[in-house]
Design a protein around this motif. Structure first.
Motif, PDB file in Angstrom:
ATOM      1  N   UNK A  10      69.800  -1.993  60.815  1.00  0.00           N
ATOM      2  CA  UNK A  10      69.685  -3.049  61.831  1.00  0.00           C
ATOM      3  C   UNK A  10      68.760  -2.616  62.970  1.00  0.00           C
ATOM      4  N   UNK A  11      67.844  -3.507  63.326  1.00  0.00           N
ATOM      5  CA  UNK A  11      66.896  -3.239  64.405  1.00  0.00           C
ATOM      6  C   UNK A  11      65.601  -2.594  63.946  1.00  0.00           C
ATOM      7  N   UNK A  12      65.549  -2.071  62.712  1.00  0.00           N
ATOM      8  CA  UNK A  12      64.337  -1.429  62.210  1.00  0.00           C
ATOM      9  C   UNK A  12      63.392  -2.466  61.601  1.00  0.00           C
ATOM     10  N   UNK A  13      62.129  -2.054  61.449  1.00  0.00           N
ATOM     11  CA  UNK A  13      61.141  -2.932  60.822  1.00  0.00           C
ATOM     12  C   UNK A  13      60.710  -2.345  59.489  1.00  0.00           C
ATOM     13  N   UNK A  14      60.179  -3.206  58.637  1.00  0.00           N
ATOM     14  CA  UNK A  14      59.688  -2.816  57.326  1.00  0.00           C
ATOM     15  C   UNK A  14      58.489  -3.681  56.998  1.00  0.00           C
ATOM     16  N   UNK A  41      68.121 -16.109  54.891  1.00  0.00           N
ATOM     17  CA  UNK A  41      67.931 -14.709  55.233  1.00  0.00           C
ATOM     18  C   UNK A  41      67.985 -14.544  56.745  1.00  0.00           C
ATOM     19  N   UNK A  42      68.557 -13.452  57.173  1.00  0.00           N
ATOM     20  CA  UNK A  42      68.662 -13.186  58.605  1.00  0.00           C
ATOM     21  C   UNK A  42      67.645 -12.167  59.081  1.00  0.00           C
ATOM     22  N   UNK A  43      66.710 -11.768  58.202  1.00  0.00           N
ATOM     23  CA  UNK A  43      65.635 -10.907  58.649  1.00  0.00           C
ATOM     24  C   UNK A  43      64.549 -11.790  59.242  1.00  0.00           C
ATOM     25  N   UNK A  44      63.831 -11.265  60.221  1.00  0.00           N
ATOM     26  CA  UNK A  44      62.824 -12.054  60.931  1.00  0.00           C
ATOM     27  C   UNK A  44      61.427 -11.572  60.554  1.00  0.00           C
ATOM     28  N   UNK A  87      69.914  -8.343  61.188  1.00  0.00           N
ATOM     29  CA  UNK A  87      71.295  -8.488  60.722  1.00  0.00           C
ATOM     30  C   UNK A  87      72.124  -7.326  61.251  1.00  0.00           C
ATOM     31  N   UNK A  88      73.390  -7.312  60.886  1.00  0.00           N
ATOM     32  CA  UNK A  88      74.275  -6.214  61.271  1.00  0.00           C
ATOM     33  C   UNK A  88      74.519  -5.274  60.091  1.00  0.00           C
ATOM     34  N   UNK A  89      73.742  -5.463  59.022  1.00  0.00           N
ATOM     35  CA  UNK A  89      73.895  -4.625  57.838  1.00  0.00           C
ATOM     36  C   UNK A  89      72.554  -4.008  57.461  1.00  0.00           C
ATOM     37  N   UNK A  90      72.608  -2.987  56.651  1.00  0.00           N
ATOM     38  CA  UNK A  90      71.387  -2.357  56.159  1.00  0.00           C
ATOM     39  C   UNK A  90      70.783  -3.241  55.074  1.00  0.00           C
ATOM     40  N   UNK A  91      69.473  -3.444  55.169  1.00  0.00           N
ATOM     41  CA  UNK A  91      68.743  -4.294  54.228  1.00  0.00           C
ATOM     42  C   UNK A  91      67.952  -3.401  53.282  1.00  0.00           C
ATOM     43  N   UNK A  92      67.887  -3.829  52.041  1.00  0.00           N
ATOM     44  CA  UNK A  92      67.101  -3.118  51.041  1.00  0.00           C
ATOM     45  C   UNK A  92      66.249  -4.137  50.297  1.00  0.00           C
ATOM     46  N   UNK A  93      64.958  -3.871  50.211  1.00  0.00           N
ATOM     47  CA  UNK A  93      64.081  -4.735  49.416  1.00  0.00           C
ATOM     48  C   UNK A  93      64.338  -4.376  47.961  1.00  0.00           C
ATOM     49  N   UNK A  94      64.834  -5.334  47.186  1.00  0.00           N
ATOM     50  CA  UNK A  94      65.223  -5.056  45.807  1.00  0.00           C
ATOM     51  C   UNK A  94      64.134  -5.393  44.794  1.00  0.00           C
ATOM     52  N   UNK A  95      63.181  -6.274  45.161  1.00  0.00           N
ATOM     53  CA  UNK A  95      62.120  -6.636  44.227  1.00  0.00           C
ATOM     54  C   UNK A  95      60.972  -7.285  44.985  1.00  0.00           C
ATOM     55  N   UNK A  96      59.761  -6.959  44.582  1.00  0.00           N
ATOM     56  CA  UNK A  96      58.554  -7.604  45.115  1.00  0.00           C
ATOM     57  C   UNK A  96      57.683  -7.925  43.917  1.00  0.00           C
TER      58      UNK A  96
END
Length: 147
Positions: A101-105, A44-47, A74-83
């Motif tokens: 990209x650049x946002x936090x969650x 994963x490229x999210x930090x 990353x350079x793409x939009x990330x979506x949390x698909x399952x927790x």
């Protein structure tokens, strides 16, 4: 003469049968090509700011929460698909909107703290970024309140 002909055909038939079975056993076994190795999942490229949180001692009957946060590097939009929490004693909440990209969650894990004693629970987070889920851990010790 008739028995000679029958014997000859019986012998010929037996030879043909044994020759065909010999050919099947003597033929080199076909080796199946090894299945191509499945490419390793990309990391994963999210930090994440952290993937383990220790609550320390918490009072019985008082739920404890922690927000695990990550930044989309990353350079793409990330979506949390399952927790998914490892048990029913842990509730979760998470950012449900796309993370540019650049946002936090965040992913919030809340432990029920109903049973005294040490605990270690996991929360599995899946995103569209990778096939490998991220495992977050909360731990601590539930203590009886002093009266």
């Amino acid at each position: 003469m008739k028995t000679l002909k029958l014997s000859f055909f019986a012998l010929a038939g037996a030879l043909l049968l044994s020759a065909s079975s010999f050919a099947q056993t003597a033929a080199p076994a076909k080796t199946q090509a090894a299945a191509p190795a499945k490419p390793a999942s990309k990391p994963s490229l999210v930090t994440w700011t952290s993937d383990v949180h220790d609550f320390g001692d918490i009072a019985k009957g008082k739920p404890a929460s922690f927000d695990f946060t990550f930044k989309n590097t990353t350079k793409q939009t990330i979506l949390i698909t399952n927790v998914k929490a490892s048990c029913g004693c842990t509730a979760t909440n998470y950012t449900k909107t796309p993370i540019k990209p650049g946002e936090t969650a965040s992913v919030t894990a809340t432990y029920n703290a109903a049973t005294p004693g040490p605990f270690s629970k996991s929360v599995t987070v899946t995103t569209n970024d990778t096939e490998t889920p991220k495992i977050l851990t909360i731990k601590g010790k539930v203590i009886e309140p002093q009266s």
